[in-house]
Enzyme design. Structure first.
Site, PDB file in Angstrom:
ATOM      1  N   TYR A  52     -85.537  61.517  68.413  1.00 55.69           N
ATOM      2  CA  TYR A  52     -85.289  61.626  69.855  1.00 55.69           C
ATOM      3  C   TYR A  52     -84.024  60.878  70.262  1.00 55.69           C
ATOM      4  CZ  TYR A  52     -90.295  62.930  70.096  1.00 55.69           C
ATOM      5  OH  TYR A  52     -91.535  63.504  69.910  1.00 55.69           O
ATOM      6  N   LEU A 190     -98.830  69.994  78.958  1.00 57.58           N
ATOM      7  CA  LEU A 190     -98.785  70.829  80.159  1.00 57.58           C
ATOM      8  C   LEU A 190     -98.105  72.164  79.879  1.00 57.58           C
ATOM      9  CD1 LEU A 190     -97.915  68.055  82.774  1.00 57.58           C
ATOM     10  CD2 LEU A 190    -100.161  68.886  82.052  1.00 57.58           C
ATOM     11  N   ILE A 228     -99.746  63.028  75.968  1.00 60.74           N
ATOM     12  CA  ILE A 228     -98.513  62.267  76.188  1.00 60.74           C
ATOM     13  C   ILE A 228     -97.510  63.097  76.992  1.00 60.74           C
ATOM     14  CG2 ILE A 228     -98.716  60.634  74.273  1.00 60.74           C
ATOM     15  CD1 ILE A 228     -96.962  62.556  72.609  1.00 60.74           C
ATOM     16  N   ARG A 236     -93.715  62.330  89.570  1.00 60.22           N
ATOM     17  CA  ARG A 236     -94.553  63.128  88.669  1.00 60.22           C
ATOM     18  C   ARG A 236     -95.294  62.237  87.686  1.00 60.22           C
ATOM     19  NH1 ARG A 236     -94.212  68.385  87.624  1.00 60.22           N
ATOM     20  NH2 ARG A 236     -93.953  68.409  89.895  1.00 60.22           N
ATOM     21  N   ASN A 240     -99.266  62.248  87.267  1.00 60.84           N
ATOM     22  CA  ASN A 240     -99.930  62.472  85.979  1.00 60.84           C
ATOM     23  C   ASN A 240    -100.902  61.346  85.627  1.00 60.84           C
ATOM     24  OD1 ASN A 240     -98.530  64.862  85.582  1.00 60.84           O
ATOM     25  ND2 ASN A 240     -96.995  63.964  84.228  1.00 60.84           N
TER      26      ASN A 240
END
Length: 281
Positions: A52, A190, A228, A236, A240
């Site tokens: 990442y 999601l 996750i 948001r 969540n």
């Protein structure tokens, strides 16, 4: 570790918060900002990976948050290019240096044919023995390879992080994790936003006064699956996290399961030598 009132699961003798904050595709500036904000909101599980390119920013976000490191469950991953014995341990050391912390969980990012599972699992266990991680696990391993890896691992593999959301059926892998005393962690929980316009999930959400995202995350953690989600928006992230004050009925859970379809997988980078579990949607 102190996770407040958040639900956790136990794999082996390790408690893991069921709701975490993911950092896939977050640029370093966003990763630092959002990790700090997520921890201030109340998240206590942070997920990153070498590939990442934001481990350093994640570590700084943890320091910026003011939350005690001992109260945070931190996961990172070894990329496939570093699976050889020696390379893996050096990669793990690099993650520790970039994060500024020893991770709680170190995962193999995808299964790979070469080097052998035997070599890679031995190296992963050695990284744990050297204190480069507290525990170890997998990511994106089908059931067959999940079992093989556990057979070769001296230490319990605490989780298998895989794609999972309402459009993907995962029954065999969930059963494998349970049989091995492990767990499943859901990335893209999601469905990369696809659940936002789903009529069935919207109907359930209205009944609970919640959003589609909140219902979907609740569906996951009620299965004892770690979720996750990631976002660049502080609002948001707060939304969540607001999933601990309601519960889906068995009928609602089953209705969401019924949304699974054969073409539901959104991200498939597995080596063609391996095959996902055969499931009928």
């Amino acid at each position: 570790m102190a996770y407040g009132d958040q639900p956790t699961l136990t794999a082996g003798d390790v408690q893991i918060p069921l709701l975490g904050f993911g950092t896939w595709q977050l640029e370093p500036e966003d990763a630092r900002r959002m990790v700090a904000e997520a921890l201030r909101i109340g998240y206590r599980h942070i997920d990153t990976a070498k590939i990442y390119n934001n481990e350093e920013a994640v570590g700084q976000g943890i320091r910026d948050s003011g939350v005690n490191r001992d109260d945070i469950f931190l996961t990172t991953k070894i990329w496939v290019e570093d699976f050889a014995n020696g390379d893996l341990q050096r990669a793990a050391q690099g993650s520790v240096e970039r994060l500024g912390f020893t991770p709680d969980l170190l995962l193999l990012h995808w299964p790979k044919v070469q080097p052998s599972f035997e070599e890679t699992l031995e190296a992963l266990n050695d990284a744990r023995a050297q204190g480069l991680t507290r525990d170890i696990g997998l990511s994106n391993f089908p059931s067959k390879e999940f079992r093989q890896a556990q057979d070769l691992s001296e230490s319990r593999l605490l989780t298998n992080q895989v794609e999972y959301h309402p459009y993907l059926k995962l029954t065999p892998l969930l059963e494998t994790a349970k049989a091995l005393g492990s767990s499943i962690t859901a990335w893209s929980p999601l469905a990369q936003g696809k659940i936002a316009d789903d009529a069935a999930i919207s109907e359930i959400a209205r009944a609970h006064g919640k959003t589609n995202g909140q219902v979907t995350l609740r569906w996951l953690i009620q299965q004892n699956v770690i979720a996750i989600p990631r976002t660049t928006k502080e609002g948001r992230a707060r939304e969540n996290f607001d999933i601990f004050d309601f519960e889906l009925s068995n009928e609602e859970v089953a209705r969401i399961h019924g949304l699974a379809r054969p073409d539901g997988r959104l991200g498939d980078w597995i080596d063609p030598a391996f095959q996902w579990d055969d499931v009928a949607a």
